[in-house]
Design an enzyme around this catalytic site. Structure first.
Site, short mmCIF file in Angstrom:
data_model
loop_
_atom_site.label_atom_id
_atom_site.label_comp_id
_atom_site.label_asym_id
_atom_site.label_seq_id
_atom_site.Cartn_x
_atom_site.Cartn_y
_atom_site.Cartn_z
N CYS A 11 41.35 55.20 43.68
CA CYS A 11 41.37 53.90 43.07
C CYS A 11 42.18 53.99 41.78
CB CYS A 11 40.15 53.28 42.97
SG CYS A 11 38.89 54.01 42.03
N CYS A 44 45.94 29.16 41.58
CA CYS A 44 44.42 28.98 41.34
C CYS A 44 44.47 27.96 40.02
CB CYS A 44 43.51 30.03 40.90
SG CYS A 44 42.10 30.06 40.49
#
Length: 406
Positions: free
Chosen positions: A364, A60
C-alpha cells in the site's frame, strides 16, 4: 501572482515554484495556471486561471470541505494514469525496470470499511470525515465512496457520540460491513460507565448491529461478524484490518492465486485474518504468519470450520523483529507478503539471501515497495508482473501487487 503547476505530489497536491520556493496547491492539476495566497508554502484555496483539459466538475457536494477525497477534480483517466505513474516513478527513482502494468478501480459507493470521526459540540454532535489539512469534522450525508449500509449508519454514530463522546476529544468509529450486518468498533471518548454501557448495548439492538465494541471492550456481540475469504468464513477480532472493498480484495486475491503458479507449499506473511491464506489454501498448503495472535486464532478457526481446503498452519510472530530466516523459507515454493505502509525491510533482506524463487508482494506504499524491490532485484529476482489497485477512489492512496521470480 500566478503560478503554473508542474506536477502532483504524492499527496495529489499541485506543485509549483515561486519566490517563496516550492509551493503546494490544493485541488490543482499539472499544466494549470492558478493564483492565490501562499501561506506556509501552500495555496489552500486557489483560483484556477487556466484549467487543465483533465479537470472535471467534482461530483460530490462535500468535496471542497471534506478531506477524505483529494482528486475529484480530475478525470478518471487522468487519475488512473497518475496512480500508475506514482509506481513507475518510485521504481525509476531507484533505476529499476518497470514492467507493463494495469489498474483495477473499485466502483463508487463500494467501501465496506471506513473510519469516521465523532465529536460532541455545544449544540449537539458532529460525525464525518476531517476537513482537508484540519481536525475539523465535516458531515458527509451524500458520500460517494461509502457503501449505502455505512451511510445509513451515520445517525447511529451521532447517537453513540451523544452517549459516550467528550467535548475534549474525538471518537474514531470504524464501521465494517460483515456477512451478518454492520460492525462498529469505537476508539476514544469516555470509557463507558454502567449507564452508558447499557445505552450503547441498547443502541446495538435498536440498530441491529452484529457487534459493537468500545475502546477494545465488546459491548454487544449479537451475531458473529463473519467475513468470507474464499470458501472459509472468519470472524475477525473487533476492528481488524480488512481490504477496503470487496472488489479490491477479489482483484488482489485473484492476482495472488494466479501468481503462485504450481506451488505446493506457500507462506503468507503479514497474513491478517486470512485474506490471502484461505483462498490460496484452495490450491496449496499454506503457513500463515501474523503478529497479532487474535488474528491468527480467527484465521485458524475459519480454516478448521471449512471444507475442501489444503492444510493451513498459523504462527503469531513479529516479522519486523523476527523475520522468517532462509532455512525456514526453504520449506516453501512461493511466498505472499502484504506488509503495512512501512514495508518489510527485515523480511525482504532474509528473502533476498534465501533460495526462494517466487514472491508475490502486495503493498500500500509504492515508495517502500520500490525500496524492497531494489533489494530483491539485486539478489537476482526479476519483476515480472505489476497490478495497481485503486480501492480508495478520489484519494492519493495507491495499492499494488507484484510478482517477483528468479
Amino acid at each position: 501572482m500566478t503560478y503554473e503547476i508542474e506536477r502532483l505530489s504524492l499527496h495529489a497536491d499541485g506543485v509549483t515554484h515561486g519566490p517563496e520556493g516550492t509551493v503546494h496547491v490544493a485541488m490543482a492539476l499539472p499544466g494549470e495556471v492558478v493564483e492565490g495566497e501562499v501561506i506556509d508554502g501552500r495555496i489552500a484555496q486557489p483560483k484556477i486561471v487556466t484549467p487543465s483539459h483533465d479537470r472535471v466538475k467534482a461530483p460530490c457536494p462535500h468535496y471542497r470541505s471534506c478531506g477524505a477525497c483529494s482528486m475529484q477534480h480530475a478525470s478518471e483517466a487522468f487519475t488512473a494514469e497518475w496512480k500508475m505513474d506514482v509506481v513507475r516513478q518510485a521504481l525509476t527513482a531507484r533505476n529499476l525496470p518497470v514492467p507493463e502494468m494495469t489498474i483495477a478501480t473499485s466502483p463508487l459507493n463500494s467501501r465496506r470499511r471506513a473510519t469516521l470521526s465523532g465529536r460532541r459540540t455545544k449544540k449537539g454532535t458532529l460525525v464525518g470525515f476531517h476537513a482537508r489539512a484540519s481536525d475539523t469534522v465535516v458531515e458527509i450525508p451524500n458520500c460517494l465512496i461509502l457503501r449505502p449500509e455505512l451511510l445509513a449508519a451515520i445517525p447511529m454514530l451521532h447517537e453513540a457520540t451523544a452517549i459516550a463522546g467528550s467535548r475534549k476529544g474525538e471518537i474514531a468509529f470504524t464501521l465494517t460491513l460483515s456477512e451478518a450486518g454492520l460492525e462498529l468498533a469505537a476508539q476514544g471518548g469516555k470509557d463507558p460507565d454502567t449507564a452508558q454501557f447499557e445505552a450503547l448495548s441498547g443502541l446495538a439492538r435498536s440498530h441491529d448491529l452484529a457487534r459493537l465494541s468500545w475502546n477494545g471492550q465488546v459491548i454487544a456481540g449479537r451475531r458473529p461478524a463473519i467475513q468470507q475469504f474464499g470458501k472459509a468464513k472468519v470472524v475477525p477480532p473487533p476492528g481488524a484490518f480488512l481490504q477496503a472493498t470487496h472488489h479490491g480484495e477479489a482483484v488482489l486475491t485473484a492476482f495472488a492465486k494466479a501468481a503462485i503458479g504450481n506451488a505446493k507449499k506457500v507462506a503468507d506473511l503479514f497474513a491478517g485474518c486470512g485474506t490471502f491464506s484461505l483462498p490460496l489454501a484452495e490450491l496449496a498448503e499454506v503457513h500463515a504468519v501474523e503478529g497479532v495472535a487474535a488474528m491468527t486464532e480467527a484465521l485458524d478457526q475459519g480454516w478448521r470450520q471449512s471444507q475442501g481446503l489444503h492444510r493451513v498452519s498459523t504462527e503469531a510472530r513479529d516479522l519486523f523483529r523476527r523475520p522468517l530466516l532462509p532455512d525456514e523459507l526453504a520449506k516453501f515454493d512461493a511466498v505472499v507478503i502484504d506488509p503495512p505502509r512501512a514495508g518489510a525491510q527485515a523480511q525482504i533482506a532474509e528473502i533476498a539471501t534465501s533460495k526462494l524463487k517466487r514472491l508475490i508482494h502486495v503493498s500500500c506504499n509504492p515508495v517502500t515497495f520500490a525500496r524492497d524491490a531494489e533489494t530483491l532485484i539485486a539478489a537476482g529476482f526479476t519483476l515480472d508482473k505489476l497490478l495497481v489497485v485503486d480501492q480508495f477512489r478520489f484519494s492519493a492512496h495507491v495499492e499494488l501487487a507484484a510478482l517477483f521470480t528468479r
